[in-house]
Design a protein around this motif. Structure first.
Motif, short mmCIF file in Angstrom:
data_model
loop_
_atom_site.label_atom_id
_atom_site.label_comp_id
_atom_site.label_asym_id
_atom_site.label_seq_id
_atom_site.Cartn_x
_atom_site.Cartn_y
_atom_site.Cartn_z
N SER A 110 18.34 59.98 143.50
CA SER A 110 19.69 60.55 143.55
C SER A 110 20.14 60.80 144.98
N LEU A 111 19.29 61.46 145.77
CA LEU A 111 19.65 61.80 147.14
C LEU A 111 19.67 60.58 148.05
N MET A 112 18.68 59.72 147.90
CA MET A 112 18.48 58.65 148.88
C MET A 112 19.23 57.36 148.52
N VAL A 113 19.60 57.18 147.25
CA VAL A 113 20.24 55.93 146.83
C VAL A 113 21.58 56.17 146.15
N VAL A 114 21.59 57.03 145.13
CA VAL A 114 22.79 57.19 144.31
C VAL A 114 23.93 57.87 145.07
N THR A 308 4.02 51.70 151.22
CA THR A 308 3.86 52.30 152.54
C THR A 308 5.21 52.91 152.94
N PRO A 309 5.24 53.79 153.95
CA PRO A 309 6.53 54.32 154.40
C PRO A 309 7.54 53.23 154.76
N ALA A 310 7.09 52.17 155.42
CA ALA A 310 7.99 51.08 155.79
C ALA A 310 8.52 50.37 154.54
N GLN A 311 7.66 50.17 153.56
CA GLN A 311 8.08 49.52 152.32
C GLN A 311 9.06 50.40 151.55
N LEU A 312 8.87 51.71 151.62
CA LEU A 312 9.78 52.62 150.94
C LEU A 312 11.17 52.55 151.56
N THR A 313 11.25 52.45 152.87
CA THR A 313 12.54 52.30 153.54
C THR A 313 13.23 51.02 153.09
N THR A 314 12.48 49.93 153.05
CA THR A 314 13.04 48.65 152.60
C THR A 314 13.51 48.74 151.16
N TYR A 315 12.74 49.42 150.33
CA TYR A 315 13.09 49.60 148.91
C TYR A 315 14.39 50.38 148.77
N ILE A 316 14.55 51.44 149.54
CA ILE A 316 15.77 52.25 149.48
C ILE A 316 16.98 51.42 149.91
N GLN A 319 17.85 49.06 147.11
CA GLN A 319 18.46 49.74 145.97
C GLN A 319 19.91 50.12 146.26
N ILE A 320 20.17 50.58 147.46
CA ILE A 320 21.55 50.94 147.82
C ILE A 320 22.45 49.72 147.71
N GLN A 321 22.00 48.59 148.22
CA GLN A 321 22.80 47.38 148.15
C GLN A 321 23.01 46.94 146.70
N ARG A 322 21.94 47.00 145.90
CA ARG A 322 22.03 46.61 144.50
C ARG A 322 23.07 47.47 143.77
N PHE A 323 22.98 48.78 143.93
CA PHE A 323 23.87 49.66 143.19
C PHE A 323 25.30 49.66 143.73
N ARG A 324 25.46 49.36 145.01
CA ARG A 324 26.82 49.21 145.53
C ARG A 324 27.51 48.02 144.87
N ASP A 325 26.78 46.93 144.72
CA ASP A 325 27.33 45.76 144.06
C ASP A 325 27.67 46.07 142.60
N ILE A 326 26.76 46.79 141.92
CA ILE A 326 26.98 47.13 140.52
C ILE A 326 28.18 48.06 140.37
N ALA A 327 28.26 49.10 141.23
CA ALA A 327 29.36 50.06 141.17
C ALA A 327 30.70 49.37 141.41
N ARG A 328 30.70 48.42 142.34
CA ARG A 328 31.94 47.70 142.65
C ARG A 328 32.40 46.87 141.44
N LYS A 329 31.46 46.19 140.81
CA LYS A 329 31.82 45.36 139.65
C LYS A 329 32.27 46.23 138.47
N ALA A 330 31.60 47.37 138.29
CA ALA A 330 31.92 48.25 137.15
C ALA A 330 33.07 49.21 137.46
N GLN A 331 33.52 49.21 138.74
CA GLN A 331 34.61 50.08 139.19
C GLN A 331 34.30 51.55 138.90
N ILE A 332 33.12 51.98 139.37
CA ILE A 332 32.73 53.37 139.24
C ILE A 332 32.34 53.91 140.60
N GLY A 333 32.22 55.23 140.71
CA GLY A 333 31.83 55.87 141.96
C GLY A 333 32.94 55.82 142.99
#
Length: 335
Positions: A110-114, A308-316, A319-333
């Motif tokens: 929620s804090l780091m991605v959503v 690893t910490p570096a992998q967690l940064t990449t993962y975040i 995820q941000i990019q994935r959900f930005r694309d989803i939110a844009r298509k769904a017109q939410i947020g």
């Protein structure tokens, strides 16, 4: 990487060799513990700032790992709960503290991605303002319906959504995005029905007041086993041992889909790398124990994170990019 320890059945490998290997491993672990106990944290107070109320799963994880890390580091760890404001109270507390490793953020999806995806003008950058110490655990969700629902599979649910509007209950923006992600892959849309918590959502689901829901697996598993709700598919990459007959969303025709809630420890950017590394070493030592594995599975319904910490940064970032694309298509947020 090839191990320096001889293979157990290789020529010349004796019981004495095995005992030496085990002893060496134990001494190595003991040396790490001794080094941690003599670190810069010894004798100091460490605060873990949690954006949730006491007793929540994330709060329980913060206390489990915080207490044990404190013992390894010779420090006194105190958990401070600062819920509310979409986690912004917690964020401001950590950002306002010195970058000395003594104030730790319990960050989550929620804090780091959503929040960066769904909220406008938030006063932080989750990737550039904070440094990962360690991911703690992650847990999947489950698509579910009432026991008497005519929907019996995830495929049924999606087919219905393509024919007529289908409401799917969620209790956080993270789950709203998770459901929108599936709808996007399926070429349809769900009507989001937001709830303030999983308890009222499950109550309405059991009473057939909402056609379907996306629920936290750990919070839903007991009701699933009791037959109070009907699971359709779990959002993890692999099936859950607790209900092995339940398919994953991937097995239902969406090989790229997964959705996890997760939590981890972070420190403020500018914290000396040596201090961050000591914290990371302490958490990793804890995560290697059977106690920690059982805690993640039995208490939280999830699994330990191995990034690893570096992998967690990449993962975040991903995820941000994935959900930005989803939110844009769904017109939410924000959109």
């Amino acid at each position: 990487m090839k191990s320096d320890i001889p293979e157990p059945f290789s020529l010349g490998y004796t019981r004495r060799d095995a005992l030496r290997a085990v002893t060496a491993a134990a001494l190595g672990f003991s040396a790490i513990q001794q080094a941690l106990a003599q670190s810069e944290f010894a004798g100091k107070a460490v605060r873990v700032i949690v954006p949730f109320t006491p007793g929540s799963g994330s709060d329980t994880a913060a206390r489990f790992f915080g207490e044990r890390a404190g013992k390894l580091l010779g420090a006194s760890v105190v958990v401070e709960n600062k819920p509310g404001g979409n986690g912004l109270i917690t964020i401001q507390t950590v950002k306002g503290a010195p970058a000395d490793g003594l104030t730790i953020l319990l960050g989550n999806i929620s804090l780091m991605v959503v929040n960066p995806v769904m909220l406008k003008d938030i006063p932080y950058d989750s990737v550039h303002d904070f440094v990962p110490v360690s991911g703690l655990y992650r847990g999947p969700a489950v698509y579910a319906v009432a026991p008497n629902s005519p929907i019996n599979t995830l495929e049924d649910m999606i087919a219905r959504a393509k024919k007529e509007p289908l409401s799917v209950g969620t209790y956080s923006q993270g789950y709203q995005l998770g459901a929108a992600y599936l709808a996007s892959l399926a070429g349809t849309r769900f009507q989001d029905i937001p709830y303030k918590g999983q308890a009222p959502l499950m109550s309405d689901l059991m009473g057939d007041q909402v056609p379907a829901a996306l629920l936290d697996w750990g919070g839903a598993i007991s009701s699933i086993k009791a037959g109070k709700i009907k699971p359709l598919a779990i959002t993890s990459v692999k099936r859950a041992d607790a209900v092995p007959e339940l398919k994953t969303v991937r097995e239902c025709g969406f090989p790229d889909y997964d959705h996890y809630s997760w939590v981890g420890f972070f420190v403020k950017k500018g914290t000396p790398p040596a201090l961050t590394q000591k914290l990371t070493q302490a958490i990793e030592q804890i995560k290697q124990t059977e106690e920690a594995r059982r805690f993640a599975v039995d208490n939280l319904g999830g699994e330990l994170m191995t990034d690893t910490p570096a992998q967690l940064t990449t993962y975040i970032e991903a995820q941000i990019q994935r959900f930005r694309d989803i939110a844009r298509k769904a017109q939410i947020g924000q959109v």
